[in-house]
Design a protein around this motif. Structure first.
Motif, PDB file in Angstrom:
ATOM      1  N   THR A   1       2.393  33.599 -90.588  1.00 48.51           N
ATOM      2  CA  THR A   1       2.284  32.244 -90.008  1.00 48.51           C
ATOM      3  C   THR A   1       0.858  31.980 -89.531  1.00 48.51           C
ATOM      4  O   THR A   1       0.358  30.871 -89.657  1.00 48.51           O
ATOM      5  CB  THR A   1       3.278  32.055 -88.846  1.00 48.51           C
ATOM      6  OG1 THR A   1       3.086  33.115 -87.904  1.00 48.51           O
ATOM      7  CG2 THR A   1       4.710  32.022 -89.319  1.00 48.51           C
TER       8      THR A   1
ATOM      9  N   GLU B   1      -1.511  29.057 -90.827  1.00 47.26           N
ATOM     10  CA  GLU B   1      -2.166  28.147 -89.867  1.00 47.26           C
ATOM     11  C   GLU B   1      -3.665  28.037 -90.196  1.00 47.26           C
ATOM     12  O   GLU B   1      -4.219  26.938 -90.242  1.00 47.26           O
ATOM     13  CB  GLU B   1      -1.967  28.701 -88.450  1.00 47.26           C
ATOM     14  CG  GLU B   1      -2.600  27.831 -87.390  1.00 47.26           C
ATOM     15  CD  GLU B   1      -2.798  28.562 -86.062  1.00 47.26           C
ATOM     16  OE1 GLU B   1      -2.019  29.491 -85.760  1.00 47.26           O
ATOM     17  OE2 GLU B   1      -3.732  28.199 -85.343  1.00 47.26           O
TER      18      GLU B   1
ATOM     19  N   SER C   1      -4.225  26.055 -93.474  1.00 49.65           N
ATOM     20  CA  SER C   1      -4.022  24.619 -93.268  1.00 49.65           C
ATOM     21  C   SER C   1      -5.098  24.030 -92.372  1.00 49.65           C
ATOM     22  O   SER C   1      -5.495  22.879 -92.559  1.00 49.65           O
ATOM     23  CB  SER C   1      -2.643  24.368 -92.649  1.00 49.65           C
ATOM     24  OG  SER C   1      -1.689  24.325 -93.670  1.00 49.65           O
TER      25      SER C   1
ATOM     26  N   SER D   1       5.170  16.539 -99.503  1.00 44.79           N
ATOM     27  CA  SER D   1       4.316  17.718 -99.709  1.00 44.79           C
ATOM     28  C   SER D   1       4.995  18.683-100.684  1.00 44.79           C
ATOM     29  O   SER D   1       6.210  18.645-100.872  1.00 44.79           O
ATOM     30  CB  SER D   1       4.047  18.417 -98.385  1.00 44.79           C
ATOM     31  OG  SER D   1       5.205  19.051 -97.922  1.00 44.79           O
TER      32      SER D   1
ATOM     33  N   LEU E   1       7.490  24.090 -94.296  1.00 45.79           N
ATOM     34  CA  LEU E   1       6.949  24.624 -93.044  1.00 45.79           C
ATOM     35  C   LEU E   1       5.884  23.715 -92.429  1.00 45.79           C
ATOM     36  O   LEU E   1       4.811  24.164 -92.029  1.00 45.79           O
ATOM     37  CB  LEU E   1       6.386  26.039 -93.255  1.00 45.79           C
ATOM     38  CG  LEU E   1       7.394  27.098 -93.699  1.00 45.79           C
ATOM     39  CD1 LEU E   1       6.694  28.396 -94.018  1.00 45.79           C
ATOM     40  CD2 LEU E   1       8.454  27.322 -92.629  1.00 45.79           C
ATOM     41  N   CYS E   2       6.161  22.420 -92.442  1.00 45.28           N
ATOM     42  CA  CYS E   2       5.217  21.487 -91.834  1.00 45.28           C
ATOM     43  C   CYS E   2       5.985  20.500 -90.947  1.00 45.28           C
ATOM     44  O   CYS E   2       5.783  19.297 -91.023  1.00 45.28           O
ATOM     45  CB  CYS E   2       4.380  20.777 -92.883  1.00 45.28           C
ATOM     46  SG  CYS E   2       5.315  20.122 -94.249  1.00 45.28           S
TER      47      CYS E   2
ATOM     48  N   GLU F   1       0.038  16.292 -93.379  1.00 46.67           N
ATOM     49  CA  GLU F   1       0.813  17.491 -93.724  1.00 46.67           C
ATOM     50  C   GLU F   1       0.140  18.741 -93.153  1.00 46.67           C
ATOM     51  O   GLU F   1       0.794  19.573 -92.514  1.00 46.67           O
ATOM     52  CB  GLU F   1       0.907  17.607 -95.245  1.00 46.67           C
ATOM     53  CG  GLU F   1       1.642  18.841 -95.719  1.00 46.67           C
ATOM     54  CD  GLU F   1       1.233  19.280 -97.119  1.00 46.67           C
ATOM     55  OE1 GLU F   1       0.815  18.439 -97.917  1.00 46.67           O
ATOM     56  OE2 GLU F   1       1.319  20.484 -97.394  1.00 46.67           O
ATOM     57  N   HIS F   2      -1.160  18.849 -93.360  1.00 52.96           N
ATOM     58  CA  HIS F   2      -1.854  20.051 -92.896  1.00 52.96           C
ATOM     59  C   HIS F   2      -1.902  20.126 -91.375  1.00 52.96           C
ATOM     60  O   HIS F   2      -1.779  21.205 -90.802  1.00 52.96           O
ATOM     61  CB  HIS F   2      -3.244  20.132 -93.514  1.00 52.96           C
ATOM     62  CG  HIS F   2      -3.188  20.516 -94.961  1.00 52.96           C
ATOM     63  ND1 HIS F   2      -2.761  21.757 -95.368  1.00 52.96           N
ATOM     64  CD2 HIS F   2      -3.427  19.813 -96.088  1.00 52.96           C
ATOM     65  CE1 HIS F   2      -2.770  21.813 -96.692  1.00 52.96           C
ATOM     66  NE2 HIS F   2      -3.176  20.632 -97.154  1.00 52.96           N
TER      67      HIS F   2
ATOM     68  N   ARG G   1       1.434  21.223 -90.276  1.00 55.25           N
ATOM     69  CA  ARG G   1       1.639  22.638 -90.557  1.00 55.25           C
ATOM     70  C   ARG G   1       0.862  23.512 -89.570  1.00 55.25           C
ATOM     71  O   ARG G   1       1.361  24.546 -89.127  1.00 55.25           O
ATOM     72  CB  ARG G   1       1.239  22.974 -92.004  1.00 55.25           C
ATOM     73  CG  ARG G   1       1.570  24.426 -92.326  1.00 55.25           C
ATOM     74  CD  ARG G   1       1.436  24.761 -93.778  1.00 55.25           C
ATOM     75  NE  ARG G   1       2.401  24.051 -94.594  1.00 55.25           N
ATOM     76  CZ  ARG G   1       2.104  23.193 -95.535  1.00 55.25           C
ATOM     77  NH1 ARG G   1       0.849  22.914 -95.788  1.00 55.25           N
ATOM     78  NH2 ARG G   1       3.031  22.579 -96.228  1.00 55.25           N
TER      79      ARG G   1
ATOM     80  N   MET H   1       2.856  26.112 -87.444  1.00 54.80           N
ATOM     81  CA  MET H   1       2.549  27.544 -87.626  1.00 54.80           C
ATOM     82  C   MET H   1       1.968  28.159 -86.356  1.00 54.80           C
ATOM     83  O   MET H   1       2.167  29.328 -86.075  1.00 54.80           O
ATOM     84  CB  MET H   1       1.579  27.739 -88.803  1.00 54.80           C
ATOM     85  CG  MET H   1       2.208  27.466 -90.149  1.00 54.80           C
ATOM     86  SD  MET H   1       3.638  28.511 -90.493  1.00 54.80           S
ATOM     87  CE  MET H   1       4.979  27.416 -90.191  1.00 54.80           C
TER      88      MET H   1
END
Lengths: 145, 295
Positions: free
Chosen positions: B21, B25, B28, B83, B87-88, B248-249, B252, B256
């Motif tokens: 994770t 992180e 992203s 996306s 996981l976001c 999205e990033h 995330r 994360m």
């Protein structure tokens, strides 16, 4: 005798990727939709559509002239402030020499290669490639042969 | 109580997840910084584009353009941007909820919907719901190149001009600022609504330079507006893809970071459990030796 307007005006080139130029210039040559158009200080307010071609920014305060290959867009002139909006702009400024030479060599291969002869889209690409080679000459990437 | 070996295994697994994770992180965060730089760099372009559109549409002479007029088609197009990876947070869930609303509304008003989608998660959801997709965009990763945007935009504009679609809406997560992102629908066609959106989102809409001075227009206002409208549609679609990737990033990174913090916390708790269990074992063995009993 007609006296040319002297002095500088602000020139800004904007693209979605960022501001590519913000300077005080003495003269500007725009690739307008109907041919090249020169802009000097105290130009009348104008909104002009641009065609694909090379934009030349001359007599820039504190630096050399700048050249950009513009793929259409708009120029807005208002109170000695020129804003050029373009979606796609190519410039050799700040580019590594090797990268610039690679682009020019690709452009040249389009100009002399099969693509030039084969398709209609090839014709459009070839026109752009020719402009790129011209831009390289103006930007001193290539010598004037 | 779990044995010390079980606790150690569990702690190792938690630490491994924490490492994954944390890496996600970091990746992203780097992508977010790249896109954020691009986004801030383009802000002035969109503001100026909005100002130009405002100047043209508020001119004395009314402009009539096919992309401005309502073409009365009973089919709407929706471009959904989600996306490819999960996981976001609720990034994709919010987009899917909005698409559901549009599909339900279209059904209620007897309209047809053509859905165009980007992002494996959204595409998977729509397929599971049995919604037929008109087209999916697989030829670019997150943000299309100017040429790719031009192809997408030209296709929608041609469909609109031919009356095959009556509206084009983009469902995406809009990036207002690093503190605020929200799933929303942006009406791109007809462009009247887009101009309204652009002019109200522009950060500087009434500067001194926007005085109503007489402009020399070259070529005519109609021809300029034609190019301007096309540029607006292309630029807006490009901005939608960029903002969706940016959001999205960022989502995330937040998700994360929380996951990494939780993993660290859990590893700490497991370490305490392990020490306690180890201590209990030692104490038990000591007691056995002292009391002379063998279990």
């Amino acid at each position: 005798m007609v006296r040319l307007s002297t002095g500088t005006f602000r020139c800004v080139l904007l693209t979605p990727a960022g501001k590519l130029l913000d300077c005080k210039a003495g003269a500007l040559v725009l690739p307008a939709h109907d041919g090249f158009r020169g802009v000097l200080r105290n130009h009348a307010p104008m909104l002009c559509k641009l065609a694909g071609g090379i934009m030349q920014v001359k007599d820039i305060v504190g630096r050399d002239d700048a050249f950009f290959l513009v793929d259409g867009g708009f120029a807005r002139i208002s109170e000695n402030f020129v804003t050029i909006l373009a979606h796609e702009v190519t410039t050799f400024e700040g580019m590594e020499r090797e990268q610039a030479e690679k682009i020019v060599s690709e452009a040249r291969s389009v100009l002399v290669g099969d693509a030039y002869i084969r398709t209609q889209t090839g014709t459009a690409d070839a026109a752009r490639a020719a402009q790129l080679v011209k831009l390289a000459r103006l930007s001193s990437i290539l010598s004037n042969e | 109580m779990a044995s010390t070996r079980q606790i150690l295994d569990r702690r190792r697994a938690v630490r491994d997840i924490g490492k994954v994770t944390h890496t996600m992180e970091t990746v992203s965060a780097v992508r977010y910084q790249q896109y954020y730089k691009k986004w801030t760099g383009g802000e002035q372009f969109y503001d100026t584009l909005a100002q130009l559109a405002y100047l043209i549409v508020t001119a004395e002479k009314t402009i009539e353009h096919p992309l401005m007029l309502d073409n009365k088609s009973d089919c709407n197009a929706i471009l959904a941007i989600g996306s490819d990876r999960g996981l976001c947070g609720a990034h994709n869930a919010n987009i899917c909820r909005l698409i559901d609303v549009h599909v339900d509304m279209a059904r209620r008003f007897g309209k047809k919907v053509k859905i165009y989608a980007k992002g494996a998660k959204v595409i998977g959801y729509l397929k599971n719901r049995g919604i037929r997709l008109r087209e999916t965009y697989e030829d670019f990763d997150e943000v299309p190149s100017p040429r790719q945007v031009q192809v997408i935009a030209d296709d929608f504009m041609a469909q609109y001009a031919a009356g095959r679609i009556g509206r084009l809406a983009v469902v995406y997560t809009r990036f207002f600022s690093p503190a605020s992102q929200r799933a929303q629908t942006l009406m791109v066609l007809p462009v009247a609504e887009l101009i309204d959106d652009l002019t109200t989102r522009a950060t500087v809409i009434w500067p001194w330079e926007l005085a109503f001075e007489d402009f020399l227009l070259s070529p005519s206002a109609e021809k300029i507006f034609d190019s301007l409208a096309k540029m607006m549609v292309r630029a807006s679609l490009s901005a939608c893809f960029l903002e969706a990737a940016l959001s999205e990033h960022l989502e995330r990174v937040v998700a994360m970071r929380n996951a990494t913090d939780n993993a660290d916390e859990m590893a700490g708790e497991l370490t305490r459990q392990y020490n306690r269990a180890r201590q209990a074992n030692i104490t038990e063995e000591l007691l056995e030796i002292v009391s002379g009993t063998i279990t």
